[in-house]
Scaffold this motif. Sequence first.
Motif, PDB file in Angstrom:
ATOM      1  N   GLN A   6       0.819  -1.199   0.000  1.00 14.91           N
ATOM      2  CA  GLN A   6       0.000   0.000   0.000  1.00 14.91           C
ATOM      3  C   GLN A   6       0.861   1.260   0.000  1.00 14.91           C
ATOM      4  N   GLU A   7       1.935   1.264   0.738  1.00 14.89           N
ATOM      5  CA  GLU A   7       2.750   2.468   0.846  1.00 14.89           C
ATOM      6  C   GLU A   7       3.948   2.449  -0.092  1.00 14.89           C
ATOM      7  N   ASP A   8       4.282   1.287  -0.668  1.00 16.73           N
ATOM      8  CA  ASP A   8       5.416   1.205  -1.578  1.00 16.73           C
ATOM      9  C   ASP A   8       4.973   0.501  -2.850  1.00 16.73           C
ATOM     10  N   SER A   9       4.606   1.299  -3.855  1.00 13.15           N
ATOM     11  CA  SER A   9       4.040   0.738  -5.077  1.00 13.15           C
ATOM     12  C   SER A   9       5.063   0.029  -5.950  1.00 13.15           C
ATOM     13  N   PHE A  38      -2.613  -7.583  -3.979  1.00  8.83           N
ATOM     14  CA  PHE A  38      -3.823  -6.836  -3.626  1.00  8.83           C
ATOM     15  C   PHE A  38      -5.067  -7.703  -3.807  1.00  8.83           C
ATOM     16  N   PRO A  39      -5.920  -7.799  -2.771  1.00  6.05           N
ATOM     17  CA  PRO A  39      -7.179  -8.537  -2.909  1.00  6.05           C
ATOM     18  C   PRO A  39      -8.231  -7.657  -3.571  1.00  6.05           C
ATOM     19  N   GLU A  40      -9.107  -8.257  -4.328  1.00 13.70           N
ATOM     20  CA  GLU A  40     -10.148  -7.520  -5.034  1.00 13.70           C
ATOM     21  C   GLU A  40     -10.902  -6.604  -4.084  1.00 13.70           C
ATOM     22  N   GLY A  41     -11.128  -5.363  -4.503  1.00 13.57           N
ATOM     23  CA  GLY A  41     -11.863  -4.422  -3.665  1.00 13.57           C
ATOM     24  C   GLY A  41     -11.810  -3.010  -4.220  1.00 13.57           C
ATOM     25  N   GLY A  42     -12.795  -2.184  -3.822  1.00 13.32           N
ATOM     26  CA  GLY A  42     -12.817  -0.795  -4.246  1.00 13.32           C
ATOM     27  C   GLY A  42     -13.020  -0.622  -5.735  1.00 13.32           C
ATOM     28  N   ASP A 182     -18.809  -2.517   4.959  1.00  9.60           N
ATOM     29  CA  ASP A 182     -19.205  -2.625   6.368  1.00  9.60           C
ATOM     30  C   ASP A 182     -18.213  -3.434   7.193  1.00  9.60           C
ATOM     31  N   ASP A 183     -17.496  -4.392   6.562  1.00 11.36           N
ATOM     32  CA  ASP A 183     -16.628  -5.273   7.329  1.00 11.36           C
ATOM     33  C   ASP A 183     -15.191  -4.751   7.424  1.00 11.36           C
ATOM     34  N   VAL A 184     -14.970  -3.503   7.020  1.00 16.06           N
ATOM     35  CA  VAL A 184     -13.623  -2.940   7.126  1.00 16.06           C
ATOM     36  C   VAL A 184     -13.311  -2.651   8.589  1.00 16.06           C
ATOM     37  N   SER A 185     -12.124  -3.062   9.014  1.00 16.93           N
ATOM     38  CA  SER A 185     -11.694  -2.802  10.384  1.00 16.93           C
ATOM     39  C   SER A 185     -10.237  -2.368  10.369  1.00 16.93           C
ATOM     40  N   GLY A 186      -9.811  -1.670  11.401  1.00 16.09           N
ATOM     41  CA  GLY A 186      -8.414  -1.253  11.493  1.00 16.09           C
ATOM     42  C   GLY A 186      -8.166   0.049  10.753  1.00 16.09           C
ATOM     43  N   PRO A 187      -6.905   0.358  10.472  1.00 19.22           N
ATOM     44  CA  PRO A 187      -6.531   1.623   9.848  1.00 19.22           C
ATOM     45  C   PRO A 187      -7.211   1.839   8.493  1.00 19.22           C
ATOM     46  N   GLY A 195      -4.280  19.131  -4.169  1.00 13.70           N
ATOM     47  CA  GLY A 195      -5.080  20.259  -4.615  1.00 13.70           C
ATOM     48  C   GLY A 195      -6.382  19.886  -5.296  1.00 13.70           C
ATOM     49  N   ILE A 196      -6.667  18.590  -5.415  1.00 17.39           N
ATOM     50  CA  ILE A 196      -7.876  18.157  -6.133  1.00 17.39           C
ATOM     51  C   ILE A 196      -8.881  17.489  -5.203  1.00 17.39           C
ATOM     52  N   GLU A 197      -8.469  16.414  -4.522  1.00 21.12           N
ATOM     53  CA  GLU A 197      -9.399  15.712  -3.630  1.00 21.12           C
ATOM     54  C   GLU A 197      -8.657  14.754  -2.719  1.00 21.12           C
ATOM     55  N   SER A 198      -9.321  14.386  -1.623  1.00 22.88           N
ATOM     56  CA  SER A 198      -8.870  13.313  -0.736  1.00 22.88           C
ATOM     57  C   SER A 198     -10.011  12.327  -0.607  1.00 22.88           C
ATOM     58  N   ASN A 199      -9.696  11.036  -0.727  1.00 23.01           N
ATOM     59  CA  ASN A 199     -10.757  10.042  -0.778  1.00 23.01           C
ATOM     60  C   ASN A 199     -10.281   8.735  -0.161  1.00 23.01           C
ATOM     61  N   MET A 200     -11.105   8.142   0.696  1.00 11.16           N
ATOM     62  CA  MET A 200     -10.781   6.837   1.253  1.00 11.16           C
ATOM     63  C   MET A 200     -10.775   5.788   0.144  1.00 11.16           C
ATOM     64  N   CYS A 201      -9.742   4.962   0.132  1.00  6.85           N
ATOM     65  CA  CYS A 201      -9.647   3.946  -0.920  1.00  6.85           C
ATOM     66  C   CYS A 201      -8.656   2.870  -0.505  1.00  6.85           C
ATOM     67  N   CYS A 202      -9.009   1.615  -0.772  1.00  4.40           N
ATOM     68  CA  CYS A 202      -8.130   0.496  -0.438  1.00  4.40           C
ATOM     69  C   CYS A 202      -7.254   0.089  -1.614  1.00  4.40           C
ATOM     70  N   GLY A 203      -7.493   0.694  -2.791  1.00  6.47           N
ATOM     71  CA  GLY A 203      -6.818   0.256  -4.000  1.00  6.47           C
ATOM     72  C   GLY A 203      -5.394   0.746  -4.137  1.00  6.47           C
ATOM     73  N   THR A 204      -4.755   0.331  -5.230  1.00  8.49           N
ATOM     74  CA  THR A 204      -3.369   0.710  -5.492  1.00  8.49           C
ATOM     75  C   THR A 204      -3.336   1.899  -6.449  1.00  8.49           C
ATOM     76  N   HIS A 205      -2.383   2.819  -6.221  1.00  4.66           N
ATOM     77  CA  HIS A 205      -2.345   4.072  -6.965  1.00  4.66           C
ATOM     78  C   HIS A 205      -0.918   4.461  -7.304  1.00  4.66           C
ATOM     79  N   VAL A 206      -0.812   5.371  -8.301  1.00  6.55           N
ATOM     80  CA  VAL A 206       0.485   5.924  -8.654  1.00  6.55           C
ATOM     81  C   VAL A 206       0.898   6.940  -7.589  1.00  6.55           C
ATOM     82  N   LYS A 207       2.190   7.327  -7.598  1.00  5.43           N
ATOM     83  CA  LYS A 207       2.685   8.326  -6.646  1.00  5.43           C
ATOM     84  C   LYS A 207       2.628   9.741  -7.208  1.00  5.43           C
ATOM     85  N   ASN A 208       2.461   9.828  -8.535  1.00  6.31           N
ATOM     86  CA  ASN A 208       2.429  11.123  -9.199  1.00  6.31           C
ATOM     87  C   ASN A 208       1.603  10.971 -10.475  1.00  6.31           C
TER      88      ASN A 208
END
Length: 409
Positions: A6-9, A38-42, A182-187, A195-208
């Motif tokens: 999650q933190e190191d793509s 990554f498990p299926e989700g989001g 509903d079954d999400v627990s923990g951090p 400058g655009i948005e902040s959004n909760m997400c469990c998926g994988t993303h680019v750094k830039n």
Amino acid sequence: MVFKCQEDSFLKHYTAKVVSCTKANNGFEIILKDTILFPEGGGQPSDHGWLNDHEVKNVVRKGAEAIHFVEVDQVPLQAGELVHQKLDWERRFDHMQQHSGQHLITAIFDREFGFSTKSWWLGTEDSYVDLDTKDVTKEQMETVENICNQLVVDCTAVSVKVYQPDDPALKTGALRTRGLPDDVSGPLRVVTIDGIESNMCCGTHVKNLAQLQAIKLLGVEKAKNKCLVHFIVGNRILRKLNECYEREIQFNNLLNGGPSSHVDLIKKLQTTVKAVQKTSKKLIAELAFQEAEKFTALSDKPRFYCLHRLDGASSDFINTFLRNAKQPDCFFFLTNGDDSGKGQLLLQGKPDDIATLGDAICKMLDGKGSGKGSLYNAKVNKLKEVWRCQKLIEEHFKAEISESETRSK
């Protein structure tokens, strides 16, 4: 379980301990202490990869655990064993591009036009966002695409921050909680496009956003209570461009003209084809009429009549023939098809004859159809067996004639 990626793509290999390995349908379900898969989700499909030499093509989340499915017959791993994980990086990076692209597209549609995203889908060829609106204009599409690509050019930063569930920041309203299971627990992870948005997400993303390369909105698909905007991002654009270019080269050869003339050449070809089809239809009708006249001119009207053509699968010939060859007491066995052996079958005659011969002939020609009263229609696949059917018809009417003669004596 901790999802290490999650933190190191760019983590493509990792070693972790096996927690459990249990039998499942067609394989085994494996839980690891840590995972980079990554498990299926989001809205994002799962990663693919390997556990040692065992291929993983499905990872699902159950509560806080990631379940890795391995399709093997024998127990692949033991609890407590260290396992080497390897990530299918090409698939992962593609999903990172599409998912981060979706966040950006969603945010800009919302900011510019107030269109919120109800859901999204990451497909194998393209993806889409389902917008809460009845329609999206071409001008709105161009505006969103231009803004998104400028943010890509500007190398806009993308960051991930992990919050504890009771963190006050989650209650400020600045962080979106759309679609949180509903079954999400923990951090909880929050993905921010600077400058655009902040959004909760469990998926994988680019750094830039520069890693997205580019965003292309393909079009709008409208259905009942849906407005789907299809898009592709990054390497998928390059792949699509390559496919279009190769197709363009093929059209150049087929149409004897360059890309700028393709539309005019195809329109001209369509006009020619329509004219040829019209002429062909007229000739087939004339031929059928001539065949009907030949039949009508017979001095001794036959008890049955067979006629077969291989000039196309159209039913025009058969229908025109029957309209002009009026003989209620004759049994007609008519087929029309092509050299592949596929075509159509039509039987017309007395109901008793249709009932006796219909299904048998259809079976001989490997067909599928049905009959009612004096007609039997079917689509067939083996017109080369027509001679067998004719023999069956001959035997049927010979027996009928013999029986009739016997009764008359």
